[in-house]
Design a protein around this motif. Structure first.
Motif, PDB file in Angstrom:
ATOM      1  N   ASP A 260       0.807  -1.204   0.052  1.00  0.00           N
ATOM      2  CA  ASP A 260      -0.093   0.068  -0.139  1.00  0.00           C
ATOM      3  C   ASP A 260       1.112   1.323   0.088  1.00  0.00           C
ATOM      4  N   VAL A 261       0.278   2.292  -0.804  1.00  0.00           N
ATOM      5  CA  VAL A 261       1.281   3.481  -0.895  1.00  0.00           C
ATOM      6  C   VAL A 261       1.152   4.242   0.442  1.00  0.00           C
ATOM      7  N   ASP A 262       1.819   5.228   0.783  1.00  0.00           N
ATOM      8  CA  ASP A 262       1.826   5.872   1.982  1.00  0.00           C
ATOM      9  C   ASP A 262       1.819   7.388   1.863  1.00  0.00           C
ATOM     10  N   ASP A 263       1.769   8.089   2.882  1.00  0.00           N
ATOM     11  CA  ASP A 263       1.601   9.580   3.026  1.00  0.00           C
ATOM     12  C   ASP A 263       2.773  10.195   2.142  1.00  0.00           C
ATOM     13  N   VAL A 266       2.183  10.151  -1.612  1.00  0.00           N
ATOM     14  CA  VAL A 266       1.343  11.017  -2.106  1.00  0.00           C
ATOM     15  C   VAL A 266       1.904  12.396  -1.856  1.00  0.00           C
ATOM     16  N   SER A 267       2.890  12.612  -1.162  1.00  0.00           N
ATOM     17  CA  SER A 267       3.365  13.916  -1.106  1.00  0.00           C
ATOM     18  C   SER A 267       4.491  14.283  -2.209  1.00  0.00           C
ATOM     19  N   LEU A 268       5.083  13.245  -2.377  1.00  0.00           N
ATOM     20  CA  LEU A 268       5.814  13.345  -3.745  1.00  0.00           C
ATOM     21  C   LEU A 268       5.265  13.527  -4.961  1.00  0.00           C
ATOM     22  N   ILE A 269       4.091  12.850  -4.993  1.00  0.00           N
ATOM     23  CA  ILE A 269       3.403  12.935  -6.500  1.00  0.00           C
ATOM     24  C   ILE A 269       2.789  14.708  -6.346  1.00  0.00           C
ATOM     25  N   LYS A 270       2.360  14.938  -5.201  1.00  0.00           N
ATOM     26  CA  LYS A 270       1.663  16.244  -5.421  1.00  0.00           C
ATOM     27  C   LYS A 270       2.679  17.292  -5.308  1.00  0.00           C
ATOM     28  N   ALA A 271       4.016  16.988  -5.310  1.00  0.00           N
ATOM     29  CA  ALA A 271       4.837  18.145  -5.397  1.00  0.00           C
ATOM     30  C   ALA A 271       5.487  18.194  -6.996  1.00  0.00           C
ATOM     31  N   GLU A 332      -7.189  11.681  -3.505  1.00  0.00           N
ATOM     32  CA  GLU A 332      -6.167  12.686  -3.240  1.00  0.00           C
ATOM     33  C   GLU A 332      -6.070  13.616  -4.365  1.00  0.00           C
ATOM     34  N   GLY A 333      -6.986  13.490  -5.346  1.00  0.00           N
ATOM     35  CA  GLY A 333      -7.146  14.289  -6.829  1.00  0.00           C
ATOM     36  C   GLY A 333      -5.929  14.194  -7.785  1.00  0.00           C
ATOM     37  N   ILE A 334      -5.176  13.168  -7.596  1.00  0.00           N
ATOM     38  CA  ILE A 334      -4.123  13.122  -8.573  1.00  0.00           C
ATOM     39  C   ILE A 334      -4.510  12.817  -9.857  1.00  0.00           C
ATOM     40  N   THR A 335      -4.064  13.442 -10.812  1.00  0.00           N
ATOM     41  CA  THR A 335      -4.625  12.915 -12.388  1.00  0.00           C
ATOM     42  C   THR A 335      -4.514  11.566 -12.777  1.00  0.00           C
ATOM     43  N   ILE A 336      -5.454  10.938 -12.955  1.00  0.00           N
ATOM     44  CA  ILE A 336      -5.389   9.689 -13.865  1.00  0.00           C
ATOM     45  C   ILE A 336      -5.916   9.597 -14.963  1.00  0.00           C
ATOM     46  N   ALA A 337      -5.109   8.580 -15.698  1.00  0.00           N
ATOM     47  CA  ALA A 337      -5.445   8.407 -17.215  1.00  0.00           C
ATOM     48  C   ALA A 337      -5.603   7.033 -17.301  1.00  0.00           C
ATOM     49  N   LEU A 338      -6.353   6.539 -18.521  1.00  0.00           N
ATOM     50  CA  LEU A 338      -6.401   5.129 -18.754  1.00  0.00           C
ATOM     51  C   LEU A 338      -5.353   4.408 -19.479  1.00  0.00           C
TER      52      LEU A 338
END
Length: 425
Positions: A260-263, A266-271, A332-338
């Protein structure tokens, strides 16, 4: 990706086969008012009465939209708000649903011209308007097709030859690099050929091979960015995903698959605000009815697929990890594509159902499969049914917002303004 037997067979047989905007009545969604109608309607076709899934999260009940002689959308809005010019040709879609053509942001397509065009035409049959092939694309044909707009075929984009560590278990098409200079030279060579993105593999194949080292993929990422190119990684482990993010990777071709991914993840992606996740989920490992494919596949191909689509506890456990991770990233609102991996033309319909099974809403999944995936491929005029966009859309018998598997119930496909002949697969 470690797919179940069912999806693996699906891909293998597919490869063989290819060789033989106001919601309801109001305007709550922010869709702009319909522009003034032109004075004359010559060469304009108006599609009326359908539920329109715009592709950006907006739904217009009883919509009207037009296609002009330039094959682009003109007027788009609620039927009550659109004034059509005289002389338009009308197509009644009452009781049906329209959504944008699908974009598949992770495939591995053929390299020979004829086979590649067949791949793209088979995708069009299933409502796919564009596909990105990631990292095993060499030879002259792929770059020629990249520049073409082929009638009745999905658009083609590519990563050319990807980059990995020496890995005898993989095709020898990717560069096998052992130094930073080799990694940078590989990127420069592909950039000169005009690829759309740089693909990097960072995986040990469950301990079978040495992974590409951070200093090597870091050099590749840096060199790609110098060339104005984005980078996408095949990764498996959370630790590698985090380091790739620290080194500036632009997208993942898979979700994290070991835990499982952790905080911190998520923080690294949001950066990285422009980062895109293409989850490319594995088979769910549950019994599945594939009879919807009977209109496209002969019994000899469909029967083994159906026989393999059974409950599988190991596949269910593997799916569950990635399902939790996608659900977290989505929240978390991160962009997801198919993206689907492999070479299965109907794969996007399986993937969309898998994405909904993780907890994403059908509406969000359709946005991932249309607007977000088109944006990832830099197809600025695709991905939504909106004024000025290219006229690529699917007409569905039933509403996929009620049941995502309704994306499979295709009445018609239009690519770049032209109705596709779907009388034969």
């Amino acid at each position: 990706m470690r797919p179940s037997i069912a999806r693996g067979l699906c891909r293998a047989l597919a490869a063989a086969a290819l060789l033989a905007v106001a919601a309801c009545s109001g305007n709550k969604s922010g869709v702009p008012a319909a522009p003034s109608a032109p004075a004359a309607g010559g060469g304009v076709t108006a599609f009326t009465g359908a539920r329109l899934i715009v592709g950006d999260g907006t739904v217009i009940e009883n919509a009207t939209f037009t296609l002009g002689p330039d094959k682009h959308f003109g007027l788009v809005g609620s039927t009550s708000a659109v004034t059509l010019p005289a002389g338009v040709t009308k197509v009644d879609l009452a009781g049906l649903t329209v959504m944008p053509a699908i974009v598949d942001a992770h495939t591995h397509l053929s390299r020979d011209r004829d086979a590649l065009i067949a791949d793209l035409k088979h995708r069009a049959y299933f409502g796919v308007g564009a596909a990105l092939s990631l990292g095993q694309d060499n030879g002259s044909d792929v770059f020629v097709v990249r520049k073409e707009v082929i009638p009745g075929a999905a658009l083609y984009r590519l990563a050319g030859r990807g980059i990995t560590a020496p890995e005898p278990g993989r095709s020898d098409i990717p560069y096998w690099v052992t130094t930073e200079d080799e990694a940078r030279a590989a990127v420069r060579e592909q950039a000169a050929l005009g690829v759309d993105i740089i693909k990097i593999w960072v995986d040990d194949r469950l301990g079978k091979y040495k992974k590409l080292a951070p200093e090597l993929y870091g050099a590749a990422i840096d060199e790609a960015h110098k060339a104005g190119l984005r980078t996408i990684a095949h990764e498996y482990y959370l630790t590698d995903a985090k380091e790739l993010l620290r080194r500036g990777i632009d997208a993942f071709a898979h979700g994290v698959r070991d835990t499982d991914v952790d905080d911190e993840f998520v923080s690294l992606i949001k950066a990285h605000p422009g980062f895109v996740l293409i989850p490319n989920l594995p088979e769910r490992g549950v019994a599945t009815d594939l009879s919807w494919l009977s209109v496209a596949l002969p019994p000899a191909q469909l029967e083994p697929l159906q026989a393999a689509a059974v409950d599988n506890a190991e596949a269910q456990a593997f799916f569950a990890i990635q399902a939790r991770n996608l659900a977290r990233v989505s929240r978390e609102g991160i962009t997801i594509a198919l993206g689907t991996d492999g070479n299965t033309p109907w794969g996007p319909h399986l993937e969309m159902a898998d994405m909904v099974a993780t907890g994403m809403s059908p509406g969000d999944v359709i946005v991932a499969a249309t607007r977000n995936a088109a944006a990832f491929l830099k197809l600025d005029d695709a991905g939504t049914v909106a004024p000025g966009k290219i006229g690529s859309f699917i007409v569905l018998e039933q509403n996929p917002l009620d049941d995502i598997t309704n994306t499979r119930k295709i009445r018609a496909v239009y690519l770049r303004g032209d109705k596709l002949d779907r009388t034969a697969y």
